[in-house]
Scaffold this active site. Structure first.
Site, mmCIF file in Angstrom:
data_model
loop_
_atom_site.group_PDB
_atom_site.id
_atom_site.type_symbol
_atom_site.label_atom_id
_atom_site.label_comp_id
_atom_site.label_asym_id
_atom_site.label_seq_id
_atom_site.Cartn_x
_atom_site.Cartn_y
_atom_site.Cartn_z
ATOM 1 N N ASP A 205 4.699 26.192 -34.756
ATOM 2 C CA ASP A 205 5.640 27.114 -34.127
ATOM 3 C C ASP A 205 5.985 26.586 -32.736
ATOM 4 O O ASP A 205 5.085 26.330 -31.923
ATOM 5 C CB ASP A 205 5.020 28.509 -34.002
ATOM 6 C CG ASP A 205 4.846 29.181 -35.356
ATOM 7 O OD1 ASP A 205 5.221 28.570 -36.383
ATOM 8 O OD2 ASP A 205 4.331 30.308 -35.380
ATOM 9 N N ASP B 78 9.828 38.877 -44.040
ATOM 10 C CA ASP B 78 8.793 39.234 -43.073
ATOM 11 C C ASP B 78 8.991 40.675 -42.619
ATOM 12 O O ASP B 78 10.122 41.122 -42.454
ATOM 13 C CB ASP B 78 8.884 38.322 -41.845
ATOM 14 C CG ASP B 78 9.045 36.862 -42.214
ATOM 15 O OD1 ASP B 78 8.430 36.444 -43.213
ATOM 16 O OD2 ASP B 78 9.769 36.141 -41.505
#
Length: 250
Positions: A13, A137
């Site tokens: 990330d 998500d």
């Protein structure tokens, strides 16, 4: 389970050019692990990773690619190890998808954009179902978008069924409330998505090797590992060996 295809994806990330992890998607609750995401990618590839999950966190929040250059370097490095890369974060247009694929990315993850089923159908026709992943998500089974900042009332499982009907094959399923907590992945949610016909990759909360094996035995298509990997609670090379012993091709 011999011959079953299961993909283990180390997560990288990227926020402001650095490799970080967020807690429950909170940009204010970040832990920085490296100033050089490319070196991180090299580490995971050397330990046997064959597919990397890279997220442009700035892009997810801003709605357009921000860390393109460093991600492009990761893609080049991974190719040298025979590894593939999927990228997510702020990919919401046809041009953005095409640009990432030209850079050598194997798959793009579409989160906010996945709400538009008609558009997803068009992208499947244009790019092929193997190149697209629906990023499903959310919290309490409901979709979260715009870098998980906006919480919707859209049912993740119902959306998954609609996406399957228009040809989407892959889904990344993250329980935001578990992401970065090491409290165990929400395998039930991922399984519910897989039951409607999508290949579901579990993400968020995976603690250790046993959680990864549990995802495999649940019949899922893969798992993303993040904080457990960076904090040393999961040994990537050993986990890959274990998965192969369990009959997975990862």
């Amino acid at each position: 389970m011999s011959g079953y295809t299961f993909t283990l994806l180390p997560a990288i990330d990227i926020l402001e050019g650095r490799c970080v992890r967020l807690l429950k998607g909170d940009y204010a609750a970040k832990t920085e692990y490296s100033e050089n995401p490319v070196e991180v990618a090299k580490t995971w590839c050397e330990q046997g990773a064959k597919f990397l999950h890279v997220v442009d966190l700035d892009g997810a929040k801003d709605g357009h690619g921000v860390n393109r250059d460093v991600i492009g370097e990761i893609v080049k490095l991974a190719a040298g190890y025979g590894a593939q890369v999927e990228v997510g974060g702020g990919i919401r247009t046809t041009d953005a998808i095409a640009a990432w694929l030209r850079r050598g990315v194997s798959r793009v993850v579409l989160g906010t954009a996945s709400r538009n089923v008609e558009q997803m159908s068009a992208w499947v026709d244009e790019f092929g179902s193997e190149r697209l992943v629906a990023g499903l998500d959310g919290r309490d089974g409901k979709l979260a978008v715009d870098g998980w900042i906006e919480q919707t009332n859209t049912s993740i499982v119902e959306l998954a069924a609609q996406l399957h009907d228009v040809g989407v094959q892959h889904a990344l399923v993250t329980d935001v409330e578990k992401d970065g907590t090491l409290s165990g992945a929400n395998l039930a949610l991922a399984d519910a998505v897989q039951q409607v016909g999508l290949g579901a990759i579990a993400s968020g909360g995976i603690r250790d090797e046993e959680d990864v094996v549990a995802a495999l035995k649940a019949g899922l298509s893969g798992a993303v590992v993040g904080k457990s990997l960076y904090d040393g609670q999961l040994d990537l090379a050993h986990t890959i060996i274990r998965l192969r012993q369990e009959g997975a091709l990862c």
